[in-house]
Scaffold this active site. Sequence first.
Site, mmCIF file in Angstrom:
data_model
loop_
_atom_site.group_PDB
_atom_site.id
_atom_site.type_symbol
_atom_site.label_atom_id
_atom_site.label_comp_id
_atom_site.label_asym_id
_atom_site.label_seq_id
_atom_site.Cartn_x
_atom_site.Cartn_y
_atom_site.Cartn_z
ATOM 1 N N ALA A 86 50.294 33.718 58.737
ATOM 2 C CA ALA A 86 50.692 33.175 57.435
ATOM 3 C C ALA A 86 49.663 32.160 56.969
ATOM 4 O O ALA A 86 48.949 31.560 57.770
ATOM 5 C CB ALA A 86 52.078 32.528 57.515
ATOM 6 N N ASP A 87 49.606 31.977 55.661
ATOM 7 C CA ASP A 87 48.743 30.948 55.091
ATOM 8 C C ASP A 87 49.405 30.380 53.844
ATOM 9 O O ASP A 87 49.987 31.123 53.047
ATOM 10 C CB ASP A 87 47.369 31.493 54.729
ATOM 11 C CG ASP A 87 46.407 30.366 54.376
ATOM 12 O OD1 ASP A 87 45.908 29.710 55.314
ATOM 13 O OD2 ASP A 87 46.189 30.115 53.184
ATOM 14 N N THR A 88 49.324 29.073 53.706
ATOM 15 C CA THR A 88 49.871 28.382 52.536
ATOM 16 C C THR A 88 48.744 27.672 51.798
ATOM 17 O O THR A 88 47.933 26.977 52.407
ATOM 18 C CB THR A 88 50.943 27.361 52.947
ATOM 19 O OG1 THR A 88 52.015 28.039 53.601
ATOM 20 C CG2 THR A 88 51.489 26.623 51.721
ATOM 21 N N THR A 89 48.709 27.859 50.499
ATOM 22 C CA THR A 89 47.678 27.255 49.661
ATOM 23 C C THR A 89 48.314 26.771 48.369
ATOM 24 O O THR A 89 49.255 27.388 47.869
ATOM 25 C CB THR A 89 46.566 28.273 49.347
ATOM 26 O OG1 THR A 89 45.931 28.671 50.563
ATOM 27 C CG2 THR A 89 45.513 27.687 48.421
ATOM 28 N N ALA A 123 51.426 33.399 51.850
ATOM 29 C CA ALA A 123 51.384 34.815 52.217
ATOM 30 C C ALA A 123 51.728 34.940 53.689
ATOM 31 O O ALA A 123 51.345 34.098 54.508
ATOM 32 C CB ALA A 123 50.005 35.403 51.945
#
EC number: 3.6.1.9
Length: 206
Positions: A86-89, A123
């Site tokens: 997962a990645d948070t931006t 995502a």
Amino acid sequence: MKPIQARIYLASRSPRRRELLRQIGVQFELLAFRGGERGKDADVDETPHPGEPVERYVERLALTKAEAGCRRLQWRSLPHHAVLGADTTLELEGQIIGKPVDASDAAAILHQLSGRTHRVLTAVALSDGSRTRSRTSISEVRFRPLDDDEIRHYVATGEPMDKAGAYGIQGRAALFIEEIRGSYTGIMGLPLFETAQLLESFGYPL
């Protein structure tokens, strides 16, 4: 809730993602990468590509983390389970905002967010080596105006330092937020609705 029997690997160091997976009863093992902080991970290049839309950027990183995790399983001859990445931006007026590099950077980011609405994109991707799927959660968060003392005191707590956008909605920064539209768990770092969709599509019962 009884934990599901099948296990996955979580390719993340985030304690918030661990907490959220436990919340829905998912059994998992941590699969840590080298480095671990934005820009220092030898397995994942987190540099935005020129002209890359933020939606594509955050999806690319989640996919890359899940796929890199599968490769790590092969290298280390670990038991085979699907890998969740997962990645948070954050995005503010087209600008990608990641984790602060130091306290001064954290304060500068919070000054940018003060009194404005930004987007939080998380995502999530799941890969078993032969198939990879992803989902993206997009939320809007509005901060009330913040003064210099509030920002200075918040940065001094250390809370902003490991978080995209230099704040955690589940922590003291909740006092800064006037309104959210979207997924609370997505803003935390792991959208549970989208995560459940992925797990179920791979045959993990929830």
